[in-house]
Design an enzyme around this catalytic site. Structure first.
Site, PDB file in Angstrom:
ATOM      1  N   HIS A   1       1.330  -1.118   0.116  1.00 51.32           N
ATOM      2  CA  HIS A   1      -0.354  -0.107  -0.533  1.00 51.32           C
ATOM      3  C   HIS A   1       0.765   1.217   0.027  1.00 51.32           C
ATOM      4  O   HIS A   1       2.158   1.162   1.049  1.00 51.32           O
ATOM      5  CB  HIS A   1      -0.651   0.299   1.005  1.00 51.32           C
ATOM      6  CG  HIS A   1      -2.190  -0.796   1.720  1.00 51.32           C
ATOM      7  ND1 HIS A   1      -1.957  -2.180   1.842  1.00 51.32           N
ATOM      8  CD2 HIS A   1      -3.523  -0.858   1.025  1.00 51.32           C
ATOM      9  CE1 HIS A   1      -2.886  -3.353   1.152  1.00 51.32           C
ATOM     10  NE2 HIS A   1      -3.858  -2.291   1.110  1.00 51.32           N
TER      11      HIS A   1
ATOM     12  N   GLU B   1     -10.307   6.540  -4.582  1.00 49.08           N
ATOM     13  CA  GLU B   1     -10.968   6.392  -2.790  1.00 49.08           C
ATOM     14  C   GLU B   1     -10.191   7.731  -2.074  1.00 49.08           C
ATOM     15  O   GLU B   1     -10.822   8.389  -1.759  1.00 49.08           O
ATOM     16  CB  GLU B   1     -10.379   5.443  -2.081  1.00 49.08           C
ATOM     17  CG  GLU B   1     -10.946   3.913  -2.084  1.00 49.08           C
ATOM     18  CD  GLU B   1      -9.883   2.772  -2.171  1.00 49.08           C
ATOM     19  OE1 GLU B   1     -10.751   1.967  -1.982  1.00 49.08           O
ATOM     20  OE2 GLU B   1      -8.940   2.517  -1.398  1.00 49.08           O
ATOM     21  N   GLN B   2      -8.553   8.089  -2.366  1.00 48.32           N
ATOM     22  CA  GLN B   2      -7.843   8.919  -1.983  1.00 48.32           C
ATOM     23  C   GLN B   2      -7.933  10.263  -2.686  1.00 48.32           C
ATOM     24  O   GLN B   2      -8.540  11.261  -1.760  1.00 48.32           O
ATOM     25  CB  GLN B   2      -6.411   8.719  -2.251  1.00 48.32           C
ATOM     26  CG  GLN B   2      -5.747   8.083  -1.109  1.00 48.32           C
ATOM     27  CD  GLN B   2      -4.681   8.422  -1.179  1.00 48.32           C
ATOM     28  OE1 GLN B   2      -4.190   9.521  -0.328  1.00 48.32           O
ATOM     29  NE2 GLN B   2      -3.057   7.283  -1.133  1.00 48.32           N
TER      30      GLN B   2
ATOM     31  N   ALA C   1      -9.487   2.655   5.963  1.00 47.81           N
ATOM     32  CA  ALA C   1     -11.234   2.528   5.052  1.00 47.81           C
ATOM     33  C   ALA C   1     -11.658   4.005   5.129  1.00 47.81           C
ATOM     34  O   ALA C   1     -12.227   5.153   5.561  1.00 47.81           O
ATOM     35  CB  ALA C   1     -12.071   1.678   6.320  1.00 47.81           C
TER      36      ALA C   1
END
Length: 247
Positions: A68, A87-88, A120
């Site tokens: 990651h 997501e970011q 998350a």
């Protein structure tokens, strides 16, 4: 996108290929779970995938975590996977912290635990992501290991549901009224997200979201504040108001 029926019927290689990207840079997780088919539902599939990750042992899990990339504040690097980019990109941390300051926190976390901070992002506000980073940076390594595994579980479940075209379970905030209140306003991290005239009695759901973002909330009942933090991103958070505009 794929379907559970297609995954159950696929070859082992096809199964792993269809789930590529659910577990960050770790196609071996799906490959190891393929033998557990058929799966009755998405929950059973996710359980098998997580079991494959856990059964691989500490060294493999640590290597997986190190696949990651750290959180960034500012332009997203090209090296991010497609899922991480989504997501970011959905949570602009750069509005709250400088790139150098976040990089220093990331480095301190990695030095302490030996792997990058995994969280998350879909379950938290940007401010709460930073609170969680500070909180976990102070944790004992023995406690951080299961926390990292739990966060991986949340991340991969959201990704899997999206791959299957299934909805993410939602959360809600409900107010139960036991006294006269005229107006309700709901703030999250200082920003108004909902407002409505209060019903004559009983309760009202002020906010629904899938998933509910964890963070700092404030309910204003006729202007009087009630600060709270939901404990769950799924399911119902109930706020009882037991007196006239009480908090």
């Amino acid at each position: 996108m794929t379907t559970l029926a297609a995954l159950n019927a696929a070859s082992a290689g096809g199964f792993a290929s269809a789930l590529d990207g659910i577990f960050e840079r770790a196609p071996w997780v799906a490959a190891d779970a393929a033998a557990a088919r058929p799966f009755a539902d998405a929950s059973a599939l996710h359980t098998a995938l997580m079991r494959a990750l856990e059964n691989a042992g500490e060294a493999a899990f640590r290597a997986f975590l190190n696949g990651h990339e750290p959180l960034v504040a500012g332009p997203l690097p090209d090296s991010l996977t497609a899922s991480s980019r989504l997501e970011q990109g959905d949570l602009p941390l750069g509005a709250l912290i400088g790139a150098d300051a976040l990089a220093a926190l990331n480095a301190a976390y990695r030095q302490r635990f030996g792997f990058p901070f995994v969280v998350a992002l879909r379950r938290r506000t940007a401010a709460d992501v930073l609170r969680e980073l500070h909180r976990r940076l102070a944790a004992e390594p023995a406690a951080e290991w299961p926390q990292a595994l739990a966060e991986v579980g949340h991340v991969t479940r959201f990704r899997l549901l999206a791959r299957l075209g299934e909805p993410v379970p939602g959360g809600s905030i409900r107010v139960e009224l036991a006294g006269p209140v005229r107006a309700l306003v709901l703030e999250r991290e200082g920003q108004v997200i909902a407002r409505m005239a209060a019903p004559a009695g009983g309760g009202v759901t002020l906010w629904r979201e899938a998933p509910l973002r964890l963070g700092a909330y404030r309910l204003l009942a006729d202007g009087r504040p009630h600060d709270f933090r939901p404990e769950q991103a799924e399911g119902e958070t109930v706020l009882p108001l037991r007196g006239p505009a009480s908090g």
